[in-house]
Design a protein around this motif. Structure first.
Motif, PDB file in Angstrom:
ATOM      1  N   THR A   1      -7.219  -2.782 -16.544  1.00  0.00           N
ATOM      2  CA  THR A   1      -7.610  -1.481 -17.080  1.00  0.00           C
ATOM      3  C   THR A   1      -7.306  -0.459 -15.989  1.00  0.00           C
ATOM      4  OG1 THR A   1      -9.808  -1.652 -16.148  1.00  0.00           O
ATOM      5  CG2 THR A   1      -9.523  -2.526 -18.353  1.00  0.00           C
ATOM      6  N   LEU A   2      -7.856   0.765 -16.146  1.00  0.00           N
ATOM      7  CA  LEU A   2      -7.668   1.781 -15.103  1.00  0.00           C
ATOM      8  C   LEU A   2      -8.114   1.256 -13.739  1.00  0.00           C
ATOM      9  CD1 LEU A   2      -8.681   5.317 -16.371  1.00  0.00           C
ATOM     10  CD2 LEU A   2      -6.458   4.487 -15.639  1.00  0.00           C
ATOM     11  N   ASP A   3      -8.980   0.241 -13.749  1.00  0.00           N
ATOM     12  CA  ASP A   3      -9.456  -0.341 -12.497  1.00  0.00           C
ATOM     13  C   ASP A   3      -8.306  -0.722 -11.579  1.00  0.00           C
ATOM     14  OD1 ASP A   3     -11.870  -0.055 -13.604  1.00  0.00           O
ATOM     15  OD2 ASP A   3     -12.497  -2.150 -13.434  1.00  0.00           O
TER      16      ASP A   3
ATOM     17  N   GLU B   1      -5.343   0.596 -11.445  1.00  0.00           N
ATOM     18  CA  GLU B   1      -4.712   1.790 -10.866  1.00  0.00           C
ATOM     19  C   GLU B   1      -5.523   2.281  -9.682  1.00  0.00           C
ATOM     20  OE1 GLU B   1      -3.183   5.175 -12.959  1.00  0.00           O
ATOM     21  OE2 GLU B   1      -2.843   3.982 -14.770  1.00  0.00           O
ATOM     22  N   LYS B   2      -6.847   2.261  -9.864  1.00  0.00           N
ATOM     23  CA  LYS B   2      -7.721   2.737  -8.792  1.00  0.00           C
ATOM     24  C   LYS B   2      -7.624   1.812  -7.581  1.00  0.00           C
ATOM     25  CE  LYS B   2      -8.631   6.239 -10.724  1.00  0.00           C
ATOM     26  NZ  LYS B   2      -8.164   7.487 -10.141  1.00  0.00           N
TER      27      LYS B   2
ATOM     28  N   GLU C   1      -4.461   2.716  -5.835  1.00  0.00           N
ATOM     29  CA  GLU C   1      -4.606   3.988  -5.121  1.00  0.00           C
ATOM     30  C   GLU C   1      -5.449   3.812  -3.870  1.00  0.00           C
ATOM     31  OE1 GLU C   1      -6.018   7.016  -7.761  1.00  0.00           O
ATOM     32  OE2 GLU C   1      -4.214   6.906  -9.005  1.00  0.00           O
TER      33      GLU C   1
ATOM     34  N   PHE D   1      -0.135   0.700 -16.079  1.00  0.00           N
ATOM     35  CA  PHE D   1      -0.809   0.990 -14.805  1.00  0.00           C
ATOM     36  C   PHE D   1       0.131   1.043 -13.604  1.00  0.00           C
ATOM     37  CE2 PHE D   1      -3.606  -1.357 -17.727  1.00  0.00           C
ATOM     38  CZ  PHE D   1      -4.342  -0.266 -18.133  1.00  0.00           C
TER      39      PHE D   1
END
Lengths: 372, 372
Positions: B79-81, B83-84, B87, B109
């Motif tokens: 999930t967006l996890d 991507e974070k 980053e 992602f």
């Protein structure tokens, strides 16, 4: 509900009108509901510190990393908020039925079906204005979630089936149904090794909130928490729900439409979880696939209980838990601890908060005082 | 090191066949200053005896390299996890080369992050990178592990007494079907009367269903079991407890089944990660698209277990020697699927590199089981 005494909704009845002469009670009562969970957090932290020391790690390093990973920079804060946003909505799926004394733990099912419904209607409607499509997707996602959890409520109200078990089993059915549809009828033939539905189109996705990396799901979650706080504590519908939660018999004697209240509250909770699924599709994945079942529905249970089923308290609790999860990665990398470490901390917090329920009303200082 | 790759790079350096050779290389040149930080992201735990452990072992192999710093994060959802996490690895750890290893990390992602951070290199495990669509600082690497499953099949074909083998599979997607079919063809190259029964569990990590599937395959008479799920631990342990033989997958599971473990198809990601780390240290251009099999050391076989007969070893070793020479076609015509339809014509032969295999949608003759 035989165990309704254990539910926070029972305590809401305890905030019976304070005697007018005890003006301080209102504030002492508020202080009690802050101090008790704070004490629980301190105890959990102490227990966890001991655990870290046993592992040969420094608790201070841990605190420092949690701070840096969760709140220490603009990046960390946004990361925390992103992690919190789906949890705001899935926690409501637990907290709303809880007002009536129900324990719904199957929000995950509503999340995946909400996401699926949203992803399913997008491709056939391609070409309509994105804003309209997004609204329709929201309606589709919320309806799917509402039907699913509403059904668990219906089973409770009409057939006397335990809603905890039925909602959990319905979640398994939902995930199986979801997998079947994503891998079968709605599968995008181009998604060879990761079966997914067709892309909703980049132009139809939610953007980010201006100047941030945070998607509008956060706003939806906060609005929903505030709106449901008002619904529960400031309307006659909410009052009816809380009376039912306090005592089903009493509510029936008052002539409250208990069956309808149960089904509506469950459906509203389901709609929130369905919206979480829709946001995951429209803001993150762009399609429905197995990644939707990321456990948001289950994490929501934890938050709802930490917030003692108060919709407004869900917001800070989701941020705390989102922050812990956000810092989990940094802790893994810097302290070389496994991912399960943060789960241990979460578990300790959960147990401590639940156990702390017993302290409410035990200290005379917090109680209403009689006239001298 | 992949011979295939070395050749294409030499071509590039010589400036020959410029357009053709550019496919597979990035235009970006990163000159390293100081230690190079490389980030690895896993979807499961690093010690799952499976997919994630195979990658973690590859990461461990470059940890000792001078000038290389490895940061790792496990249990990161698709999930967006993720991507974070990427980053965070770039911002807080200074990572300049990232390996998000799970299939679902790629789109959207990793692609999002690659577009945002053009000075960082991203390489994804799978075969998804496409020069015409995707950023040049991204790329893919993958191994032809079907070769290993063919060798598993050869050994299993010698060791089975019941002439019935069992395969516990996650989902009927091309990568899994290649493995099931390779295993079956390997076994039937020993004895054409052998059948392989397959059970799909429906998801990558379903320990309870995997145990049930293993038990029912053994109950149905299978005496050698293999699998394609994320963590083969449950399948291997259950098989050992039942006294049957196992062929491993992803990583070495010998420890889990000291008696019944025959051999196993393992990833050897150390080869790939060392190559990339080496390029990062020297500041050389990194290839975008890397694939290899047994010959390139991308895939390896577990050492034979104590039960394996000399005949089986001899047969498997000679096939392996053929495969290492290159051009060995596991899939060659005439080949029928298990419904009697011809899927590969008599004059066709597909070595592991053939593009036709990547959209496989059939089970070969000899497999008992259905797709969907």
């Amino acid at each position: 509900m035989s165990d309704s005494a254990a539910l926070p909704s029972a305590t809401t009845l305890a905030d019976a009108p304070a005697p007018v002469f005890d003006r301080g009670y209102r504030y002492r009562h508020a202080l009690e509901s802050i101090l008790v969970p704070a004490l629980a957090l301190v105890l959990a932290a102490a227990g966890f510190a001991l655990f870290l020391i046993c592992l040969g790690q420094s608790p201070l390093d841990f605190v420092d990393l949690v701070w840096r990973g969760a709140f220490g920079s603009a990046f960390s804060i946004q990361n925390t908020l992103l992690k919190a946003s789906p949890l705001l909505l899935t926690a409501l799926c637990v907290a709303l039925p809880a007002q009536l004394g129900l324990v719904i733990i199957g929000g995950e099912g509503a999340v995946v079906l909400g996401g699926l419904a949203a992803a399913a209607i997008a491709p056939p409607l391609a070409g309509i204005p994105p804003l309209l499509l997004q609204v329709l997707m929201m309606i589709a996602g919320m309806s799917a979630g509402a039907v699913w959890i509403g059904f668990a409520g219906w089973l409770r109200a009409k057939r006397g089936i335990n809603e905890t078990i039925s909602s959990l089993l319905l979640a398994y059915i939902a995930i199986a149904l979801f997998n079947h549809i994503v891998e079968g009828p709605l599968r995008d033939p181009a998604s060879l090794n990761k079966p997914s539905t067709a892309d909703i189109g980049a132009g139809n996705m939610f953007g980010y909130l201006p100047g941030t990396d945070v998607h509008p799901g956060l706003i939806f979650g906060i609005i929903a928490c505030i709106a449901f706080y008002i619904l529960i504590f400031k309307t006659s519908f909410g009052f009816g729900c809380r009376v039912t939660g306090g005592s089903l018999r009493a509510a029936q004697l008052q002539g409250l439409p208990v069956t309808r209240l149960i089904i509506i509250a469950c459906a509203l909770g389901g709609a929130c979880a369905g919206l979480a699924g829709m946001v995951e599709v429209a803001a993150v994945q762009g399609r429905a696939n197995a990644s939707l079942a990321a456990g948001y529905g289950y994490a929501g249970i934890l938050i709802a209980f930490l917030a003692r089923q108060n919709p407004l308290a869900i917001i800070p609790m989701a941020v705390v838990l989102g922050g812990l999860t956000a810092s989990g990665g940094l802790i893994q990398r810097r302290m070389d601890l496994p991912d399960a470490t943060v789960l241990v901390l979460q578990g300790m917090i959960f147990v401590a908060i639940l156990a702390s329920e017993t302290f409410y009303g035990r200290f005379a200082w917090f109680q209403p005082r009689r006239a001298p | 090191m992949s011979r295939r790759f070395t050749a294409s790079r030499r071509e590039l350096l010589l400036g020959a066949g410029s357009a053709a050779a550019l496919v597979g290389t990035s235009g970006h040149m990163a000159f390293a200053k100081g230690p190079v930080t490389i980030g690895f992201i896993y979807v499961g735990t690093k010690d799952d005896y499976g997919y994630n452990q195979a990658h973690a072992e590859g990461a461990a192999a470059i940890k000792g390299m001078k000038g290389i710093k490895v940061v790792e994060e496990e249990k990161v959802p698709e999930t967006l996890d993720v991507e974070k996490t990427m980053e965070s690895m770039m911002a807080l750890d200074g990572a300049t080369l990232l390996f998000p290893t799970s299939f679902g990390y790629f789109d959207p992602f990793m692609l999002n992050e690659a577009k945002k951070h053009t000075d960082v290199q991203f390489r994804h495990c799978g075969g998804l990178w496409d020069k015409s669509k995707h950023p040049m600082n991204a790329g893919s690497y993958f191994g032809y592990i079907g070769q290993g499953q063919y060798l598993n099949g050869v050994v299993a074909g010698h060791m089975t007494k019941s002439k019935k083998l069992g395969f516990v599979a996650a989902k009927p997607i091309p990568q899994v079907l290649i493995n099931i079919n390779s295993f079956t063809l390997g076994a039937r190259s020993v004895d054409p009367s052998i059948t392989v029964q397959v059970i799909f569990t429906g998801d990558w990590s379903m320990p309870v269903k995997e145990a049930e599937a293993t038990n029912s395959l053994i109950d149905a008479g299978a005496d050698v079991i293999t699998c394609h799920v994320d963590g083969p631990k449950v399948v291997v342990e259950t098989t050992e407890r039942r006294g049957a033989f196992t062929c491993g997958y992803h990583a070495n599971q010998q420890k889990l089944a000291p008696k019944g473990y025959l051999t196993g198809a393992e990833w050897n990601w150390a080869t790939v990660y060392k190559m990339f780390a080496d390029k990062a240290l020297k500041g050389e251009t990194m290839p975008n698209f890397v694939r290899g099999g047994l010959a390139d050391n991308f895939v390896k076989m577990s050492p034979y277990g104590p039960a394996v007969s000399d005949a089986a070893k001899k047969n498997a070793d000679s096939v392996k020697a053929e495969m290492v020479k290159g051009g060995y076609a596991v899939f060659k015509g005439p080949l029928k699927d298990n419904k009697g339809k011809e899927v590969i014509a008599a004059d066709k032969a597909y070595p592991e590199t053939a593009i036709e295999l990547e959209s496989m949608n059939y089970l070969v003759e000899g497999v008992i089981g259905n797709l969907a």
